[in-house]
Design an enzyme around this catalytic site. Sequence first.
Site, mmCIF file in Angstrom:
data_model
loop_
_atom_site.group_PDB
_atom_site.id
_atom_site.type_symbol
_atom_site.label_atom_id
_atom_site.label_comp_id
_atom_site.label_asym_id
_atom_site.label_seq_id
_atom_site.Cartn_x
_atom_site.Cartn_y
_atom_site.Cartn_z
ATOM 1 N N ARG A 36 0.825 -1.219 0.000
ATOM 2 C CA ARG A 36 0.000 0.000 0.000
ATOM 3 C C ARG A 36 0.853 1.261 0.000
ATOM 4 O O ARG A 36 0.434 2.290 -0.542
ATOM 5 C CB ARG A 36 -0.946 -0.008 1.197
ATOM 6 C CG ARG A 36 -2.112 -0.951 0.975
ATOM 7 C CD ARG A 36 -3.165 -0.801 2.039
ATOM 8 N NE ARG A 36 -4.420 -1.370 1.578
ATOM 9 C CZ ARG A 36 -5.264 -2.051 2.349
ATOM 10 N NH1 ARG A 36 -4.988 -2.248 3.617
ATOM 11 N NH2 ARG A 36 -6.375 -2.517 1.850
ATOM 12 N N LYS A 56 -19.107 -16.812 1.301
ATOM 13 C CA LYS A 56 -20.543 -16.601 1.506
ATOM 14 C C LYS A 56 -21.224 -15.892 0.343
ATOM 15 O O LYS A 56 -20.722 -14.904 -0.160
ATOM 16 C CB LYS A 56 -20.744 -15.738 2.742
ATOM 17 C CG LYS A 56 -20.386 -16.434 4.032
ATOM 18 C CD LYS A 56 -20.771 -15.517 5.171
ATOM 19 C CE LYS A 56 -20.420 -16.123 6.513
ATOM 20 N NZ LYS A 56 -20.453 -15.097 7.553
ATOM 21 N N GLY A 58 -9.607 -9.212 -1.093
ATOM 22 C CA GLY A 58 -8.366 -9.437 -0.351
ATOM 23 C C GLY A 58 -7.851 -10.855 -0.493
ATOM 24 O O GLY A 58 -6.663 -11.069 -0.768
ATOM 25 N N GLY A 68 -13.012 -3.993 -0.410
ATOM 26 C CA GLY A 68 -14.323 -3.512 0.034
ATOM 27 C C GLY A 68 -14.831 -2.374 -0.825
ATOM 28 O O GLY A 68 -15.995 -2.349 -1.239
HETATM 29 P P1 ADP Z 1 -12.251 -12.280 -1.156
HETATM 30 O O1 ADP Z 1 -11.519 -11.789 0.082
HETATM 31 O O2 ADP Z 1 -11.334 -12.482 -2.322
HETATM 32 O O3 ADP Z 1 -13.441 -11.423 -1.465
HETATM 33 P P2 ADP Z 1 -13.812 -14.163 0.388
HETATM 34 O O4 ADP Z 1 -13.370 -13.490 1.647
HETATM 35 O O5 ADP Z 1 -15.212 -14.001 -0.027
HETATM 36 O O6 ADP Z 1 -12.829 -13.755 -0.816
HETATM 37 O O7 ADP Z 1 -13.592 -15.741 0.530
HETATM 38 C C1 ADP Z 1 -12.349 -16.341 0.774
HETATM 39 C C2 ADP Z 1 -12.478 -17.624 1.558
HETATM 40 O O8 ADP Z 1 -13.429 -18.517 0.998
HETATM 41 C C3 ADP Z 1 -11.174 -18.371 1.614
HETATM 42 O O9 ADP Z 1 -10.667 -18.329 2.927
HETATM 43 C C4 ADP Z 1 -11.543 -19.787 1.169
HETATM 44 O O10 ADP Z 1 -10.927 -20.792 1.958
HETATM 45 C C5 ADP Z 1 -13.039 -19.824 1.369
HETATM 46 N N1 ADP Z 1 -13.676 -20.857 0.552
HETATM 47 C C6 ADP Z 1 -13.570 -21.038 -0.771
HETATM 48 N N2 ADP Z 1 -14.245 -22.136 -1.172
HETATM 49 C C7 ADP Z 1 -14.790 -22.682 -0.069
HETATM 50 C C8 ADP Z 1 -15.583 -23.847 0.177
HETATM 51 N N3 ADP Z 1 -15.957 -24.664 -0.819
HETATM 52 N N4 ADP Z 1 -15.959 -24.098 1.445
HETATM 53 C C9 ADP Z 1 -15.596 -23.265 2.441
HETATM 54 N N5 ADP Z 1 -14.843 -22.159 2.277
HETATM 55 C C10 ADP Z 1 -14.442 -21.866 1.037
HETATM 56 MG MG MG Z 2 -11.985 -11.981 2.212
#
Ligand code: ADP
Ligand code: MG
Length: 400
Positions: A34, A199, A357, A381
């Site tokens: 950053r 989620k 992230g 975000g």
């Molecule tokens: P980002 O930060 O890129 O927006 P998220 O925070 O939404 O991504 O999600 C990341 C997490 O989702 C990771 O820690 C990963 O382990 C988890 N994840 C991915 N696939 C699955 C799954 N099938 N079951 C449970 N967790 C999962």
């Molecule tokens: Mg995340």
Amino acid sequence: MKTIDDLDVSGRRVFVRADLNVPLDGGTITDDGRIRAALPTITRLAEAGAKVIVASHLGRPKGSPDPRFSLAPVAGRLGELLGQDVAFASDTVGESAASTVAALAGGQVAVLENLRFNAGETSKDDAERAAFADRLAALADLYVGDGFGAVHRRHASVHDLPARLPHAAGELIATEVGVLRRLTDDVSRPYAVVLGGAKVSDKLGVIEHLLERADRILIGGGMAYTFLKAQGHEVGSSLLQEDQIPAVQGYLKRAEERGVEFVLPVDVVAAAEFPDLGAKTATDPVIVAADAIPAELMGLDIGPRSRELYAARLADAATVFWNGPMGVFEHPDYAEGTRTVAQALTDSSAFTVVGGGDSAAAVRILGFDEKAFGHISTGGGASLEYLEGKTLPGLAALED
Ligand code: ADP
Ligand code: MG
């Protein structure tokens, strides 16, 4: 939105709201990404003869000074990267800030202490924020907004301060907004969106907004199971958000009406238990069809046929936005889906953007060259809120 070119900065005090919220281990910066991202604006202003006042938040102190969240190490690292002395004020709007700024000559740079050491920065009370913004405004003649990672926050230095000074967007914000426009208003087609992560509820707004803009939406990660369930399949003990099923069914229907292609996994890598991410010992995964996940198994990654399918649906895209890993990439047994998507993006000649992230971390952890992507957003975000169609306070404040 005005840019630095529209301001006459020579010899003037320019307040730069950056996002220098770096990870710290004790007093050691573990990732200076950053700070590097803030360099183009700071360098540009210093070279143009401005007296540059850099300010940021760091961590979540509770509205009063807390040495664990001091920006002093950041000022030190910024000086190293700039190759010039950087002054440090040990407060935000107190005596140290006033004297540090007064001592600046054109071309010199100072960093203020953590903005969140003052409760006015994040206050929900307009008057309290305004009072802090007034005191910050007294330090400077001009304002440059460049903390992209904070533009979705209605905070004093992001939202209230630019209303008090002639203002412009810095290089980082100009770049990030330019990228986001290419994902919303000014899109090259076919436009594919890959969404994963844990989620569905985190990404509902993005799905809804991009459903009106994308040609294809590929779903992986933990959220895929709510989609599979919404189509009537059993998903065993996979991650599932039952309460989101009606919303997801609505999206599938809208997609069909609009001719948007939804791509869901056709097979998954599953196991009886969630893997131990600390030990990373080998697990016992099996590959099962997405419409026949046994009751005692949970899906932890997209399977090999899905990987082929996803790579093929990305190969001819002209624009790709990717947010959210395809599986539990933190464990090597469940990283292949995420690796396949990252590889497809690096192989592609499309305009490719990674947001989020964990997705950005996955790209680095799996060993991809960040330069092989069109853009990796510095503000997960903030970029997601933009892609939800929300008005971001820190961008709105720079508009007029
Ligand atoms: P980002 O930060 O890129 O927006 P998220 O925070 O939404 O991504 O999600 C990341 C997490 O989702 C990771 O820690 C990963 O382990 C988890 N994840 C991915 N696939 C699955 C799954 N099938 N079951 C449970 N967790 C999962
Ligand atoms: Mg995340």
